[in-house]
Enzyme design. Structure first.
Site, mmCIF file in Angstrom:
data_model
loop_
_atom_site.group_PDB
_atom_site.id
_atom_site.type_symbol
_atom_site.label_atom_id
_atom_site.label_comp_id
_atom_site.label_asym_id
_atom_site.label_seq_id
_atom_site.Cartn_x
_atom_site.Cartn_y
_atom_site.Cartn_z
ATOM 1 N N HIS A 47 -9.697 -7.207 0.404
ATOM 2 C CA HIS A 47 -9.851 -6.338 -0.760
ATOM 3 C C HIS A 47 -11.016 -6.781 -1.647
ATOM 4 C CE1 HIS A 47 -8.437 -3.400 -3.693
ATOM 5 N NE2 HIS A 47 -8.661 -4.318 -4.641
ATOM 6 N N HIS A 94 -5.473 2.946 -4.661
ATOM 7 C CA HIS A 94 -4.302 2.180 -5.072
ATOM 8 C C HIS A 94 -3.154 2.586 -4.149
ATOM 9 C CE1 HIS A 94 -2.933 -0.181 -8.831
ATOM 10 N NE2 HIS A 94 -3.945 -0.805 -8.253
#
Lengths: 660, 239, 86, 86
Positions: A47, A94
């Site tokens: 990430h 998200h």
């Protein structure tokens, strides 16, 4: 939480490989402390480090005469739009938090992307959301869909940014792993864009906004973990958004920047204090020393590891100016916000943290970040074995079903049907800039104090990308361009959210490589830069991987009000189709989904030169005042496009298809 | 004419109200921070829409305790003109400057769309240039817009003619079908007994410029200008 | 069938942030109630139902609370129940 | 000063509509819980405060409930209070 001893097993438990753990020991010349291990595990997660993707992202076109901040340099992309104004924009995912707690997952996704924009000194003027769920007939998907929409509305409406559009797609490929991509667009004065690079030895480091708790720990590594029942006990890491505090944070941050009280600002997203401070230090080629005792905490008994990795929402890291500390704190107090000096910019390149006077972290900042010491992988990739069979299956459609019945079936597919139920929950008019409301091809917002308008569109057809990621990604860029051109704008740049499966699986990584190539090729053809975005891997669950979904967020610009093409038409107008349909192409189409289910064959071919020629033709016809309305033909084909134009305007249309 | 737009922590339509007065109406406007007092030269006060204090506890529950509200009450007591829009209306109700309360929309969903409202009177400061019965198209955007008052209060404000705007259809018909949130008697906006304080849920500042999709909102602000000009020939406070 | 009345109290888990509670307590302190140290908010459901007996009423209320009235990821619940004529 | 913990329950007056309660009870019946006759929703505030003694703690909680936590036009409140070490 007492600190465990640091060994290889603990490193593996943190998602680090053996080789990465050895590299850390090599960098530090010793075994890392528990806090340092946590920091490396988060900063070197997929990430934060983009370790599997950076090799290919680097090849994307990032230059452009209007580019003020290239991809990866700042918190978000920045383009000069003239008249002293810059547009700051970005899209981020998200996905995993929303799969667990849809309301808060989506809400904190919106909060995070808004902070990326206003930390650069830009007031957000529009938000868009690109959402993908499983089939709507499944109650669990209804729960996710309902929660995500309410979360976006709850956060955006209270914060005061108009959510002006986006897309919602339902397909069983996303049933185990929904996609929630949030985009924000803001306007700043070109001369006042706030960098994210720390500078000025001796300058104070402040934390502004919410107090720090244990929420979201492992958020970053968690985003890089496949969703499985194993991740159930990670649930306690649910982050809760506070849009009211975010609104105060916005006003305080803009006032601090306006008054020249800061040299650098970064929002605290994944990996909280760690990521922001190490990236700011590494970016500026300086060191940062943080005293963790000074960090305002929400929970008792927190240890350095938790404080450093906490992803509590609505917090900013600000590098102030020596001597102006009091004025900075005064702005924070005016807006009733916590502000605390937690450290100082130092000589050298170390990221140091103290706890009760003891050094718990002493790391060369550069070794943590992308472009510095973070690992870069050249993952193997291979074309999926079964794809040839799928691509060669004939996708021509002969059916004796009544075309009107099929058109009605297409129009009632949740992915195609009108989305009023969604966007009426979004305040899409706050800010009094919304010129074209949600529901059309692209949203259009005006830029106050200029004559300019910005068209915004988010698009991707996952079924096309499943059949051919390269062509699918090109179609996503072309579709976005068709949408912005439909309202009279010309494309100026894109951001992107690349939602893919597990990069450690060669077949899955092949999809990513081909899609990035296609996206780059299309952007080069349109001569527009990729200004940044987000990569979300590991979008898989027990039900398998999602469709490869490279979501494009495109901006187009209109220079004067007369150039706007609205979609409200009056009767007795001529309908003209631009572009040829020389052979039936149903690969990955919605009609194919209705009749046969999963996608097969090849996606529709794309000729970028013809796409650009069509676009130029439409805008020149517009310049001659020949166009009343324009609508792009996409999901569902010509029939759906015509039906939509009629539905939007309460009008009918009679169509004759010429024989030749 | 000078309009004061109050800014509470969490107001998010304050910039819109200022812009609408300056660019929609072509008059002067300035912000008043919730901790300050109102300076005397203001001709009208707007309590703007938004989520003051995040709408936590109840919409407008804390804004009414802001220091500025003391001088808003004094300003109104001396006849000054006050408009509370959406969240601003909720603050006026919590402060007891208008009767009744606002609860969650009947279908428990946030609603953002255009609605039609009918002007019930054209003799108030906010409607002098709006003929009675005129239908205005103005957008709403709220979760708690469901106006409630007990039977006794409801009959009193109706008999006093305090209801200024009612939700209606395109041709002015008032019925449950055109009631977006369940408000009693389709009430969209009402004034105090003296007629110098207006609370309304629709956002006039959002339709004060043609490019945004409508200009009916400006007629309310224009009425105030007209009212002040006609009454004293110059802009002097006091209704 | 007999009538029962239950009061179900739902609130956020202690580890989960409560922005509303925080904002209310800060506002109260600013209004001079500095004795207030902390506030956590929650919801309460007053449920009227019919059931064979107290035991089956309890089972129903517990199931409703667990499956619908509570979001198990961030909330916990407790309830009281008693017979009534209502 | 001693520590006290109060639970303040606020709910709508019987004469005031409760859209949330109505929606939830309709949803429950649709899900097969037809024993559920009626649901009224409300808010609960878990307040931690300090005070000289129980009596003054009561006075403070009562004042806060009346003046701030409740809108007297549409809501009523009740509260319990006890000393605690918290």
């Amino acid at each position: 939480m007492i600190e465990p001893t640091v060994d290889l097993a603990l490193a593996i438990g943190h998602g680090l490989t053996e080789e990465e753990f050895r590299k850390i020991i090599e960098i530090l010349g010793r075994t890392p402390t528990f806090s340092e291990l946590g920091i490396y595990s988060v900063m070197w997660s997929e990430h934060c480090s983009y370790k599997s993707s950076i090799k290919y992202l680097k090849r994307l076109p990032r230059e452009g005469e209007h580019v003020l901040a290239k991809a990866g340099e700042e918190n978000a992309g920045a383009l000069d739009i003239g008249e002293g104004k810059a547009v700051i924009f970005k899209i981020e995912s998200h996905n995993h938090p929303s799969a667990l707690e849809p309301y808060q997952g989506a809400a904190t996704g919106v909060g995070g992307i808004l902070r990326d924009v206003f930390s650069m000194g830009a007031r957000p003027i529009a938000a868009m959301d690109s959402l993908r769920f499983g089939e709507l007939s499944d109650p669990k998907q209804q729960h996710l869909f309902n929660g995500v929409v309410e979360g976006i509305a709850g956060y955006g409406n209270c914060f005061g940014v108009p959510t002006v559009g986006g897309e919602v797609v339902f397909d069983k490929a996303y049933s185990g792993n929904c996609l929630v991509n949030a985009m924000a667009v803001g306007i700043a004065d070109t001369g006042k864009i706030m960098p994210a690079k720390a500078s000025g030895v001796g300058n104070p480091v402040f934390i502004l906004g919410a107090t720090t708790g244990r929420d979201g720990i492992h958020g970053a590594t968690f985003a890089s973990v496949e969703l499985s029942d194993k991740s159930a006990e990670d649930r306690s890491s649910v982050q809760i958004g506070d849009p009211f505090l975010e609104k105060l944070l916005l006003e305080a941050t803009l006032e601090i920047i306006e008054k020249g009280l800061a040299v650098a600002i970064q929002d605290m997203g994944a990996a909280g204090i760690t990521c922001s401070s190490s990236e700011m230090a590494a970016g500026g080629g300086v060191g940062i020393k943080i005293d963790l005792d000074k960090v305002p905490l929400r929970e008792s008994g927190m240890i350095p590891y938790e404080i450093l990795l906490s992803e509590s929402q609505e917090r900013m890291l600000i590098i102030g100016k020596k001597g102006l500390e009091d004025s900075l704190c005064e702005v924070a107090r005016k807006w009733e916000l916590n502000i605390e000096r937690i450290g100082t910019v130092t000589e050298g390149d170390r990221f140091k943290c103290l706890w009760h006077g003891e050094l718990v972290c002493d790391i060369p900042a550069k070794t943590l970040v992308l472009g510095g010491g973070a690992p870069i992988y050249d993952r193997p990739y291979i074309r999926p074995a079964g794809l040839d069979a799928i691509n060669t299956r004939n996708s021509a459609i002969e059916t004796d079903k009544d075309p009107i019945e099929l058109l009605e079936a297409l129009l009632s597919m949740p992915s195609i049907a009108g989305k009023r139920w969604v966007f009426e929950q979004y305040d899409h008019q706050v800010g009094t800039n919304t010129v074209i409301k949600p529901g059309g091809d692209a949203a259009l917002v005006r830029v106050k104090e200029t004559s300019k308008f910005l068209a915004i569109s988010t698009d991707c057809n996952g079924r096309f990308c499943a059949l051919d990621p390269h062509v699918g990604a090109m179609q996503a860029v072309a579709e976005s361009a068709r949408n912005v051109v439909s309202v009279g704008a010309w494309p100026i740049g894109i951001t992107n959210c690349l939602n893919f499966g597990n990069p450690e699986k060669p077949e899955s990584f092949w999809q990513f490589v081909r899609a990035v190539e296609g996206m780059g090729e299309a952007c080069r053809a349109y001569n527009i830069p990729v200004t940044g975005g987000n990569v979300s891997f590991y979008n898989e669950s027990q039900n398998g991987a999602i469709f490869p979904t490279p979501v494009i967020g495109m901006l187009g610009i209109i220079d004067k009000p007369q150039d706007i093409i609205r979609q409200d038409i009056t009767s007795d107008l001529q309908l003209v189709e631009i572009g040829e349909c020389d052979c039936p192409e149903f690969g990955g189409s919605s009609l194919q989904k209705i009749l046969f289910g999963d996608p097969f064959g090849l996606p529709p071919r794309i000729d970028l030169d013809r796409e650009i020629a069509n676009a130029k033709f439409i805008l020149s016809a517009r310049d001659r005042g020949l166009i009343e309305a324009c609508h792009d033909i996409s999901d569902g084909g010509l029939g759906v496009a015509l039906a939509e134009l009629c539905i939007w305007n309460d009008l009918g249309a009679s169509i004759e298809i010429p024989e030749d | 004419m000078l309009v004061g737009v109050v800014v509470f922590p969490g107001s998010n339509c304050d910039l819109d109200a200022l812009w609408a007065i300056e660019h929609g109406l072509g008059e002067e406007a300035k912000f008043i921070w919730h901790r300050d007092k109102i300076v005397s030269d203001v001709d009208m006060i707007i309590l703007p829409g938004g989520f003051s204090y995040g709408d936590y506890l109840r919409t407008g529950a804390f804004a009414r305790f802001s220091p500025v509200m003391e001088s808003v009450t004094d300003f109104a007591r001396e006849g000054g003109l006050v408009i509370g829009i959406c969240n601003g209306f909720q603050v006026l109700l919590e402060a007891g400057m208008l009767p009744g309360a606002l609860i969650a929309n009947r279908r428990l969903r946030f609603i953002c769309k255009d609605v039609f409202i009918r002007a019930e009177r054209s003799d108030t400061a906010f409607s002098v240039s709006i003929p009675q019965g005129t239908v205005l198209k103005i957008p709403i955007a709220h979760f708690c817009g469901n106006y409630f008052a007990d039977a006794e209060t409801l009959s009193r404000i109706e008999s006093n003619g305090q209801v200024l705007f009612r939700y209606c259809g395109e041709n002015g018909e008032v019925s449950a079908e055109f009631n977006p949130n369940g408000s009693s008697n389709n009430i969209a906006g009402l004034v105090n007994e003296r007629g110098n304080v207006l609370g309304m849920m629709p956002h006039p500042e959002r339709y004060s410029e043609a490019i945004l999709g409508g200009e009916d909102g400006r007629m309310i602000f224009a009425s105030v200008r007209e009212f002040l000009k006609k009454r004293e020939g110059a802009f002097v406070r006091g209704a | 069938m007999r009538n029962f009345k239950a009061t179900v109290k739902v609130r956020k888990k202690a580890t989960v942030a409560d922005p509303e509670g925080k904002t209310i307590s800060e506002a109260l302190v600013r209004l001079g109630y500095d004795q207030v140290k902390k506030i956590r908010t929650g919801k309460v459901f007053h449920v009227e139902l019919t059931a064979e007996n107290l035991d089956s009423a309890k089972k129903t209320v517990d199931k409703i609370s667990k499956d619908i009235l509570t979001n198990p990821i961030i909330e916990i619940y407790e309830f009281e129940i008693e017979e009534c004529e209502c």
